[in-house]
Write an enzyme that holds these catalytic residues in place. Structure first.
Site, PDB file in Angstrom:
ATOM      1  N   TYR A 195       0.606 -45.911  14.430  1.00 46.62           N
ATOM      2  CA  TYR A 195       1.192 -46.623  13.531  1.00 46.62           C
ATOM      3  C   TYR A 195       2.286 -45.834  12.190  1.00 46.62           C
ATOM      4  O   TYR A 195       2.930 -46.815  11.604  1.00 46.62           O
ATOM      5  CB  TYR A 195       0.481 -47.459  13.420  1.00 46.62           C
ATOM      6  N   HIS A 206       5.307 -51.086   9.030  1.00 39.74           N
ATOM      7  CA  HIS A 206       4.164 -52.061   8.259  1.00 39.74           C
ATOM      8  C   HIS A 206       3.610 -51.256   7.376  1.00 39.74           C
ATOM      9  O   HIS A 206       2.704 -51.524   6.867  1.00 39.74           O
ATOM     10  CB  HIS A 206       3.497 -52.432   9.139  1.00 39.74           C
ATOM     11  N   PHE A 238      -7.643 -52.821   9.748  1.00 38.94           N
ATOM     12  CA  PHE A 238      -5.949 -52.988  10.355  1.00 38.94           C
ATOM     13  C   PHE A 238      -5.546 -53.865   9.149  1.00 38.94           C
ATOM     14  O   PHE A 238      -6.277 -54.738   8.627  1.00 38.94           O
ATOM     15  CB  PHE A 238      -5.609 -53.773  12.123  1.00 38.94           C
ATOM     16  N   ASP A 247       5.248 -53.187   2.846  1.00 39.59           N
ATOM     17  CA  ASP A 247       6.424 -53.679   3.184  1.00 39.59           C
ATOM     18  C   ASP A 247       7.100 -54.938   3.501  1.00 39.59           C
ATOM     19  O   ASP A 247       6.355 -56.637   2.963  1.00 39.59           O
ATOM     20  CB  ASP A 247       6.739 -53.419   4.483  1.00 39.59           C
TER      21      ASP A 247
END
Length: 205
Positions: free
Chosen positions: A29, A34, A84, A111
């Site tokens: 990620y 994000h 998460f 974001d």
């Protein structure tokens, strides 16, 4: 202990600030839209000259200072939640309790879909605009924390929003990304050292 006025509230600056960059843990990620909150947090950690360490709150944490040396510097707890995104509220709330940081001294970097790529908006309070990290934070903390919103723009065409934010920045965006992340880190520091209104006048674009 020296104290200095906090221009955002008029109170003396005796306690720490908590700055939380939002993202998803794991190398897969790391370059996602994000995860721009993590990118800003990593840059701030480099400026502070320290490294993140695991904390019992399920976050990576670095304690340091920002601002000019002396009474003008401010204690900062810099954090990256290791849950998460949609569970970010738990670690941030645990840290605010552990370090005794009120909501109005918490700065969240995240974001933002409704702002063009790289533009910044600093604000206090407001809705979550469908952002799962903010939903989690607001349900735990209320709305009175400060936000540094980093624009990523809307997905093209009919692309799913979740797919868009979980994709890496484009090649064209990456050419500007380092500069823009640096500017976002400047905005975080300005919010803490100069107060929200002055930081807004400089960085809201």
């Amino acid at each position: 202990m020296s104290t200095v006025p906090n221009s955002a509230s008029g109170t003396t600056d005796t306690g720490p600030w908590l700055v939380a960059g939002l993202g998803n843990p794991g190398p897969q990620y790391a370059g996602n839209r994000h995860n721009v909150g993590f990118m800003v947090a990593d840059l701030l950690a480099g400026r502070m000259g320290g490294t993140f360490k695991a904390h019992k709150s399920r976050a990576q944490v670095l304690e340091g200072r920002v601002g000019a040396p002396g009474p003008g510097s401010h204690r900062v707890v810099l954090a990256k939640p290791m849950t998460f995104m949609n569970l970010s509220g738990g670690p941030v709330t645990a840290l605010s309790t552990f370090y005794k940081v009120p909501a109005d001294r918490i700065v969240v970097v995240h974001d933002e879909l409704d702002i063009g790529f790289g533009a910044l908006r600093l604000k206090k309070g407001g809705g979550d605009n469908g952002h799962n990290g903010l939903k989690s934070l607001t349900s735990s903390l209320g709305k009175d924390y400060c936000r540094v919103r980093f624009g990523v723009g809307r997905p093209p065409g009919r692309m799913d929003v979740a797919a868009y934010v979980l994709r890496d920045f484009s090649a064209a965006e990456r050419k500007e990304l380092d500069y823009l992340v640096d500017r976002a880190a400047d905005a975080v520091e300005a919010l803490i050292t100069s107060g929200l209104e002055r930081a807004q006048s400089t960085y809201n674009s």
